[in-house]
Write an enzyme that holds these catalytic residues in place. Structure first.
Site, PDB file in Angstrom:
ATOM      1  CE  LYS A 193       9.641   6.386   7.128  1.00  0.00           C
ATOM      2  NZ  LYS A 193       9.700   7.661   7.818  1.00  0.00           N
ATOM      3  CE1 TYR A 239      -3.088   2.642   8.622  1.00  0.00           C
ATOM      4  CE2 TYR A 239      -2.942   4.437   7.037  1.00  0.00           C
ATOM      5  CZ  TYR A 239      -2.723   3.934   8.301  1.00  0.00           C
ATOM      6  OH  TYR A 239      -2.129   4.721   9.245  1.00  0.00           O
ATOM      7  CB  CYS A 284      30.463  39.823  14.184  1.00  0.00           C
ATOM      8  SG  CYS A 284      31.113  41.509  14.086  1.00  0.00           S
ATOM      9  CB  CYS A 325      32.811  40.319  10.918  1.00  0.00           C
ATOM     10  SG  CYS A 325      31.200  40.862  10.350  1.00  0.00           S
ATOM     11  CG  ASP A 333       4.501  12.320   5.088  1.00  0.00           C
ATOM     12  OD1 ASP A 333       4.480  11.932   6.276  1.00  0.00           O
ATOM     13  OD2 ASP A 333       5.357  13.103   4.645  1.00  0.00           O
ATOM     14  CD  GLU A 384      -2.375  -1.220   2.815  1.00  0.00           C
ATOM     15  OE1 GLU A 384      -2.357  -0.232   3.574  1.00  0.00           O
ATOM     16  OE2 GLU A 384      -2.812  -2.327   3.158  1.00  0.00           O
ATOM     17  CB  CYS A 433      29.010  44.752  12.788  1.00  0.00           C
ATOM     18  SG  CYS A 433      28.814  43.463  11.566  1.00  0.00           S
ATOM     19  CB  CYS A 479      32.378  45.201  10.544  1.00  0.00           C
ATOM     20  SG  CYS A 479      32.510  43.985  11.873  1.00  0.00           S
ATOM     21  CE  LYS A 533       5.908   5.031   6.746  1.00  0.00           C
ATOM     22  NZ  LYS A 533       4.988   5.656   7.635  1.00  0.00           N
TER      23      LYS A 533
HETATM   24  S1  IVH Z   1      -0.369   0.139   8.789  1.00  0.00           S
HETATM   25  C1  IVH Z   1       0.640  -2.202  12.540  1.00  0.00           C
HETATM   26  N1  IVH Z   1      -0.638   1.269   6.444  1.00  0.00           N
HETATM   27  O1  IVH Z   1       2.797   4.758   9.036  1.00  0.00           O
HETATM   28  C2  IVH Z   1       0.318  -1.511  11.269  1.00  0.00           C
HETATM   29  N2  IVH Z   1       0.346   2.516   8.187  1.00  0.00           N
HETATM   30  O2  IVH Z   1       5.085   3.744  10.890  1.00  0.00           O
HETATM   31  C3  IVH Z   1       0.308  -0.076  11.412  1.00  0.00           C
HETATM   32  N3  IVH Z   1       0.965   4.798   7.538  1.00  0.00           N
HETATM   33  O3  IVH Z   1       1.430   4.957  12.253  1.00  0.00           O
HETATM   34  C4  IVH Z   1       0.039   0.777  10.330  1.00  0.00           C
HETATM   35  N4  IVH Z   1       0.272   4.690   5.457  1.00  0.00           N
HETATM   36  O4  IVH Z   1       0.573   6.561  10.480  1.00  0.00           O
HETATM   37  C5  IVH Z   1      -0.211   1.404   7.710  1.00  0.00           C
HETATM   38  N5  IVH Z   1      -0.933   2.165   4.311  1.00  0.00           N
HETATM   39  C6  IVH Z   1      -0.533   2.298   5.555  1.00  0.00           C
HETATM   40  C7  IVH Z   1       0.035   3.494   6.031  1.00  0.00           C
HETATM   41  C8  IVH Z   1       0.476   3.558   7.357  1.00  0.00           C
HETATM   42  C9  IVH Z   1       0.827   5.464   6.375  1.00  0.00           C
HETATM   43  C10 IVH Z   1       1.582   5.366   8.743  1.00  0.00           C
HETATM   44  C11 IVH Z   1       0.741   5.243   9.981  1.00  0.00           C
HETATM   45  C12 IVH Z   1       1.562   4.475  10.954  1.00  0.00           C
HETATM   46  C13 IVH Z   1       2.946   4.648  10.418  1.00  0.00           C
HETATM   47  C14 IVH Z   1       3.762   3.452  10.761  1.00  0.00           C
END
Ligand code: IVH
Length: 692
Positions: free
Chosen positions: A323, A236, A437, A419, A117, A113, A443, A422, A115
């Site tokens: 990441k 999710y 400075c 500096c 932010d 999935e 200055c 000056c 991740k």
């Molecule tokens: S699953 C035990 N799915 O990432 C499973 N987390 O470092 C926990 N996050 O606290 C989370 N997208 O804030 C999951 N597709 C995704 C996610 C996701 C972002 C974040 C979430 C979590 C952190 C984990």
């Protein structure tokens, strides 16, 4: 490293990471990139693994973030909200896969999935109705932000009929779309500008990225304000006492059918190679998404296997995140220059060959201080990697050594000894990272900076004078310090042309008649600014607005303050010896006394304006009061009497409170708490007797 050094390193890293956690989770204003944070966390983890004897109980390696803010009701999570282990490369991902294969004995299916932010949220539904929304908090308990979450349109408050359990929790991520972030941040910047904030203050105030904006928004106390800042959410993960299916991907599909927003970008993968393909595929389309992601989450699809794999202290063994590295680009260093601030603090800046990075042209990067130059081992003409990790100011992460010309011409950059403005020799105090400075009075950027501070909105508020004009007047020799502003004449200003130094280079400006008149009117009006703000405007180090107010109230006039010794100043409630030292140092300088005389002759307010007939004493010095209920005079009046007699107004009943002044109709709770804590309760009459 010796044992002592390792211990120290562990302590330093822990402390640093705690501060970053606080900045990130509580203030929503991080000061380093996620990548750097993870890097430091890994370094600490490694050290603690090798030297467990030095690891502390509350080490950041043992904690799951922490976004608890004190203004929300705390709710314990039924299922703890854990975080995920991070990986940054294929190798670590394959290790994750191998560990799983070893435990369960076969290859497994994974769901990949995005991740997202944003910030994690846990939603509880009963009979299809949203009853609670809680942030992750410390993983065990979080903030109840239900009212705020109800403003998010994509989160259903009532599900239509469906095969969902009577009671379940669904977890996901609240976020703000990139375009919304840009729009709101721009509007916010304009608002601050109109209020008179300067560029640096605006930069400081703005949210650095959509995640921080979303997080700052979700933690607002007023849901009406939250509603004005549109948030969105993807869900999710489903938790129910009895799972609705045997596989995570089926639960996702079911959640979608019940009305939850589930991202279309997820994929069921048969092996780790397919996972890696998905990661690369998404990396290509990452920039085109309307929201920010910082990686990919990989989860074992089967719940039975998830259970078999279980958890470590902090993370599930059945999921991991990959990441993406922050956008980074290679460019060449042209030179290092040095900026001098109002207080004389020096910031080294790398001037770079302009290069495109994540949609903007980067020409400069901050080098922070001399230690950073040592860390990078920066040489003249080096090729460097520049990274913009969600923050506005880019930074150099490393040097590409293969491109360094190993010849006589490639010398290491030596930190400036003098500096650049000056020529005064720079100082670096024992134990401090920053060079200064010391030529405060001579200055140019320090002088101009002080004048800019003096006319600032919260100080003398001369808004008809801008930073460029101040620089111009100084360079033309019309003012040498802020007191000189009060001798400026119309003839000197009208038609004056000067070069102003701006971002895009030098510009020729000239002052028109109307502006000249406005400037003089603004300067004249500032003579009425109350003493406490004049005191703040003087620019005494460490004397901010609040301290200035306290000093003004305590001493009543600049004469009294100038005469006071360090001990007396430090005896004022909440004013410490370092501030006292700076005050005494300021008034010990001949130049500063001259400035004060000049300001007095110009007619500025150098003493507190008493309302006629009101006396000032020190009778209540060091004592704190809480005023509650109604009195024969207004509460504000009563509070002002307390302050004028040296007392302090507290905000609530606590152990440190000395007196509670009880009026009519005061809340029984406060009275009860005060008597439990043995706090002296006074009636209005008793209070006035105390003063008599
Ligand atoms: S699953 C035990 N799915 O990432 C499973 N987390 O470092 C926990 N996050 O606290 C989370 N997208 O804030 C999951 N597709 C995704 C996610 C996701 C972002 C974040 C979430 C979590 C952190 C984990």
């Amino acid at each position: 490293m010796t044992a002592e050094e390792i211990k120290k390193k562990i302590q330093e890293l822990s402390q640093e990471l705690k501060v970053h956690n606080f900045n990130y989770y509580v203030l929503s204003k991080p000061t380093i990139s996620d990548f750097e944070f993870d890097h430091k966390l890994k370094e600490l983890e490694q050290l603690e693994k090798e030297f467990p004897e030095f690891a502390s109980e509350d080490s950041p390696t043992k904690q799951v973030g922490g976004d608890i803010t004190k203004n929300f009701v705390q709710v314990k999570h039924k299922y703890p909200m854990l975080s995920l282990g991070n990986t940054y490369n294929e190798e670590e991902l394959r290790e994750f896969d191998n560990r799983i294969i070893k435990t369960v004995g076969t290859a497994v299916d994974y769901v990949c999935e995005l991740k997202f932010d944003g910030l994690a949220i846990s939603l509880t539904y009963e009979q299809g109705k949203l009853i609670r929304a809680v942030t992750r908090g410390d993983g065990v308990q979080g903030d109840d932000v239900t009212a705020n979450v109800k403003t998010i349109r994509s989160i259903p408050q009532q599900l239509k009929a469906g095969d969902y359990p009577d009671y379940f929790e669904i977890r996901g991520e609240v976020f703000m779309h990139k375009a919304t972030f840009e729009r709101l941040n721009k509007a916010y910047a304009r608002e601050l500008e109109e209020k008179g904030y300067d560029e640096d203050e605006i930069k400081e105030q703005l949210y650095k990225n959509p995640r921080n904006f979303a997080s700052g928004t979700l933690k607002m106390q007023d849901s009406k304000e939250v509603a004005k800042r549109p948030l969105d959410a993807f869900l999710y993960f489903l938790y129910a006492d009895e799972q609705v299916s045997e596989y995570h991907h089926i639960s996702l599909e079911k959640a979608k059918s019940w009305g939850f927003q589930v991202s279309e970008h997820y994929k069921l993968c048969k092996n780790i190679d397919q996972v890696i393909d998905f990661i690369r595929e998404i990396e290509q389309l990452r920039d085109s998404l309307s929201f920010e992601i910082d990686g990919i989450v990989i989860k074992v699809d089967s719940y039975a296997l998830q259970e078999e794999l279980g958890f470590t202290a902090k993370n599930p063994r059945w999921a991991i995140s990959y990441k993406y590295k922050a956008a980074s680009v290679l460019t060449q260093l042209e030179k290092v220059s040095y900026q001098v601030g109002r207080t004389g603090a020096i910031t080294p800046v790398a001037n770079l060959k302009p290069v495109q990075l994540a949609g903007t042209t980067v020409k400069r990067a901050s080098l922070y201080n001399a230690d950073e130059l040592v860390r990078l081992d920066l040489h003249e003409g080096d090729w460097v990697y520049v990274e913009k990790g969600g923050e506005i100011i880019p930074k150099i992460t490393s040097v590409e050594l293969s491109k360094r010309q190993e010849n006589l011409f490639s010398k290491p950059i030596v930190y400036a000894t003098h500096c650049p403005e000056c020529g005064t020799e720079l100082l670096r105090k024992e134990g401090e990272a920053i060079h200064y400075c010391p030529n405060e009075q001579g200055c140019p950027p320090q002088i101009i900076g002080k004048i800019e501070h003096f006319i600032g909105r919260r100080a003398m508020n001369v808004d008809s004078l801008g930073a460029e004009t101040v620089g111009g007047l100084y360079r033309k020799g019309l003012i040498k310090n802020y007191a000189d502003l009060y001798s400026l004449q119309f003839e000197q200003l009208n038609g004056l042309s000067f070069e102003s130094e701006e971002e895009e280079g030098k510009k020729l400006r000239s002052i028109k008649e109307k502006s000249a008149l406005n400037m003089l009117a603004g300067i004249e009006a500032s003579k009425q600014v109350p003493f406490e703000r004049v005191l703040f405007a003087l620019g005494i180090r460490m004397v901010g607005e609040t301290v200035a107010k306290k000093l003004a109230r305590h001493f009543g006039s600049i004469e009294n303050l100038a005469k006071a010794g360090e001990e007396e100043i430090a005896s004022i409630h909440e004013i410490g010896p370092r501030i006292a030292e700076q005050c005494v140092r300021f008034f010990a300088e001949e130049e500063n006394l001259k400035l004060v005389t000049q300001l007095r002759n110009a007619g500025l307010q150098l003493e507190i304006q008493e309302e006629p007939g009101v006396e000032r004493t020190n009778k209540l010095d060091g004592k704190s009061f809480l005023v509650s209920g109604t009195f024969s005079i207004s509460r504000d009046e009563l509070k002002s009497i307390i302050e004028r007699n040296g007392g302090r107004n507290a905000g609530s009943v606590s152990k440190s409170l000395n007196f509670l002044i009880a009026g009519d109709k005061m809340g029984p709770e406060k009275l009860k708490k005060a008597s439990e804590l043995n706090i002296t309760i006074l009636s209005e009459e008793q209070f006035f007797e105390m003063l008599a």
